[in-house]
Enzyme design. Structure first.
Site, PDB file in Angstrom:
ATOM      1  N   LYS A 190      37.224  -9.383  17.357  1.00 11.81           N
ATOM      2  CA  LYS A 190      36.543 -10.635  16.999  1.00 11.81           C
ATOM      3  C   LYS A 190      36.981 -11.717  17.984  1.00 11.81           C
ATOM      4  O   LYS A 190      38.089 -12.233  17.914  1.00 11.81           O
ATOM      5  CB  LYS A 190      36.883 -11.098  15.573  1.00 11.81           C
ATOM      6  N   GLU A 265      50.476 -13.384  19.323  1.00 13.35           N
ATOM      7  CA  GLU A 265      50.745 -14.174  20.541  1.00 13.35           C
ATOM      8  C   GLU A 265      50.235 -15.575  20.252  1.00 13.35           C
ATOM      9  O   GLU A 265      49.017 -15.787  20.204  1.00 13.35           O
ATOM     10  CB  GLU A 265      50.011 -13.569  21.748  1.00 13.35           C
ATOM     11  N   CYS A 299      48.322 -21.319  26.632  1.00 12.64           N
ATOM     12  CA  CYS A 299      49.495 -21.197  25.765  1.00 12.64           C
ATOM     13  C   CYS A 299      50.775 -21.408  26.548  1.00 12.64           C
ATOM     14  O   CYS A 299      51.743 -21.948  26.047  1.00 12.64           O
ATOM     15  CB  CYS A 299      49.497 -19.816  25.126  1.00 12.64           C
ATOM     16  N   GLU A 398      51.643 -28.976  20.113  1.00  9.75           N
ATOM     17  CA  GLU A 398      50.845 -28.405  21.210  1.00  9.75           C
ATOM     18  C   GLU A 398      49.528 -29.175  21.305  1.00  9.75           C
ATOM     19  O   GLU A 398      48.771 -29.246  20.342  1.00  9.75           O
ATOM     20  CB  GLU A 398      50.553 -26.919  20.917  1.00  9.75           C
TER      21      GLU A 398
END
Ligand code: NAD
Length: 505
Positions: A190, A265, A299, A398
């Site tokens: 997905k 992750e 990331c 973040e």
């Protein structure tokens, strides 16, 4: 900011399907009663296609196809050499269609075409690398008691739910898929609902290269609908997820309830530490690359730049000058360095951090607003702020955009302590020519990867993943093997050994 010169634009043209379905058991599958989600080109905000969302019934069909391919299909039972040939074939067909894949991904993500070309090569390399890894897999034997032979084999685990984000769709979805299928598993992928275009074509091409039906199924849709149906499906054996930390927590809880292993992750707020002992020209290039590559949406961005106080002011000024010079513009223009951000809600969130920074008493060094000169498109100026403390929100959260947060420090101890004062621990960057300083940082920084005097060198054999809220588990040669296979121990007596005497009297 410089606006990229339109003269450098070379926009290839490929057809974009009007509607993007799912892909189940080797063919397109359009959910009849499905919900349509607009697919946007962030350079113009025009709707370029619609994604037809897969509902729970369609997810069920995709999982059943993967289950059938795992239980009865050729893939898990193939000789390694045959499976390798298919993976090499996928590498070749993806490379041969790189112009089309690059066009689709650039249209849908706003990442520059030059950047996407590197992602496409990474995607091809992901298939090549894991084809090579499976040739190296061997078993173990044990003879602790010399009357017995015990051997250990590795077997595929089953059906994986593989979930990918939007910030590098081809590079990251291909990593999720190949780590799973190379070892003989099957999966349902997905991708992000924001970036389905290139992934659909990638999956089609994988089948043209000879992948048997059912080994990779694709379901398109939102996380809350398609994603949750997939992760909680009882026929899923394991979950591989690349995405945000909060989503990762929700996925881990859902997987944990059914005792399914998950590799996660997740996000980062990585420290990029610049010591006075560094080659400062190289460190400046590295700091700019660390935060502005991939439109700042990565990331492993070096988003917290820690500079030693003796050089901090000058370094920040030079960084701001260079950031002002960055060419923001059309992602198809070869002169562009930063394209538009991926979608409007994300751009607004990134910009909101300029306000948060000001409210927290940070100094805005450069940027902090939409890029001028565009009548449409999600363009943001490269931004840097000097935060008053590592406790500021811009130092802890973040932001996932072209937004650098500067902090300063006196000693190596202080730098390490600031680096570790974070919920995240994905990577760290260290810039210094002083070996003891480098070795201390490498030992004491709590992050999955430490890059010394170089940004973002990804060694595929080595483990990649995060400490703390940056993830659980690792991608890599041995780590992927261990996650995506089950170890099976078999013991056989070598002589006629009595097995007991129950009931013999
Ligand atoms: P996201 O977490 O919002 O979405 C990722 C994927 O999860 C999407 O496909 C989404 O539809 C799906 N999803 C959302 N909720 C779900 C649910 N409840 N169940 C199942 N699936 C669900 O992340 P994003 O905004 O697409 O990507 C950005 C994030 O990804 C950043 O935090 C970034 O740091 C992280 N990321 C991490 C790595 C890494 O290797 N560590 C790499 C790239 C991106």
């Amino acid at each position: 900011m410089k606006t990229a010169d339109a003269a450098g634009t070379s926009r290839p043209e490929f057809a974009i399907p009007a509607r993007i379905p799912s892909f189940i058991h080797g063919q397109a599958a359009l959910c009849e009663a499905g919900y349509d989600i607009p697919v946007i080109n962030p350079a113009t905000e025009e709707t370029i296609s619609h994604l037809r969302e897969a509902d729970a019934a369609q997810v069920d069909a995709a999982v059943r196809s993967a289950r059938d391919a795992f239980e009865h299909g050729p893939w898990p039972r193939m000789d390694v050499d045959q499976r390798k040939d298919v993976l090499y074939g996928i590498r070749d067909i993806l490379r041969a269609n790189s112009a089309e894949l690059g066009y689709l991904e650039t249209m849908n993500t706003g990442l520059t075409l030059a950047n996407i070309e590197r992602h496409i090569e990474r995607m091809a390399k992901n298939f090549e690398f894991f084809a090579e890894v499976i040739s190296t897999v061997s078993g173990e034997t044990y003879t602790q008691d010399s009357r017995y032979l015990t051997y250990v084999t590795r077997q595929p685990k089953g059906v994986g739910a593989m979930i990918a984000p939007w910030n590098a769709p081809l590079a990251l979805a291909s990593m999720r898929v190949v780590t799973c299928i190379a070892f003989g598993n099957t999966c349902v992928l997905k991708p992000s609902e924001y970036t389905p275009l290139s992934i659909y074509r990638m999956v089609e091409l994988m089948h043209e290269a000879g992948l048997p039906p059912g080994v990779v199924n694709l379901v398109n849709g939102r996380g809350a609908v398609t994603g949750t149906s997939l992760v909680s499906h009882p026929e899923i054996d394991m979950v591989g997820f690349t995405g945000g930390t909060e989503t990762g927590k929700a996925i881990m809880s859902a997987a944990g309830k059914a005792l399914k292993p998950a590799i996660l992750e997740l996000g980062g707020k990585s420290a990029n530490i610049i010591f006075a002992s560094a080659d400062l020209e190289r460190a400046l290039d590295g700091a700019l690359t660390g935060i502005f590559a991939n439109n700042g949406q990565q990331c492993l961005a070096g988003s917290r730049i820690l500079v030693q106080k003796t050089i901090a002011e000058e370094f920040m000024q030079r960084f701001a000058e260079r950031a002002r010079n960055i060419r923001v513009g059309d992602p198809f223009d070869s002169a562009t360095e930063i394209g538009p951000l991926c979608y409007r809600g994300h751009m607004e969130r990134v910009l909101s951090y300029a306000e948060i920074a000001r409210a927290d008493g940070a100094r805005v060094l450069v940027g902090g607003e939409r890029a001028p000169g565009f009548d449409r498109g999600l363009y943001v100026l490269p931004t840097a702020v000097h935060a008053p403390s590592n406790r500021s929100r811009v130092a802890q959260e973040e932001i996932f955009g072209p937004f650098a947060t500067f902090l300063s420090f006196d000693t190596t101890d202080e730098a390490i302590s600031i680096a570790n004062d974070s919920n995240f621990g994905l990577v760290a960057y260290v810039w210094s020519d002083d070996l003891p300083t480098v070795m201390r940082c490498s030992r004491d920084i709590r992050a999955g990867t430490v890059w010394v005097n170089t940004p973002m060198m990804r060694e595929l054999r080595a483990p990649f993943g995060g400490f703390k809220e940056s993830g659980i588990g690792r991608d890599g040669m041995n780590d992927s093997l261990h996650f995506f296979t089950e170890a099976k121990t078999t013991t056989i007596p070598l002589t006629d050994i009595p097995v007991g005497s129950f009931g013999r009297g």
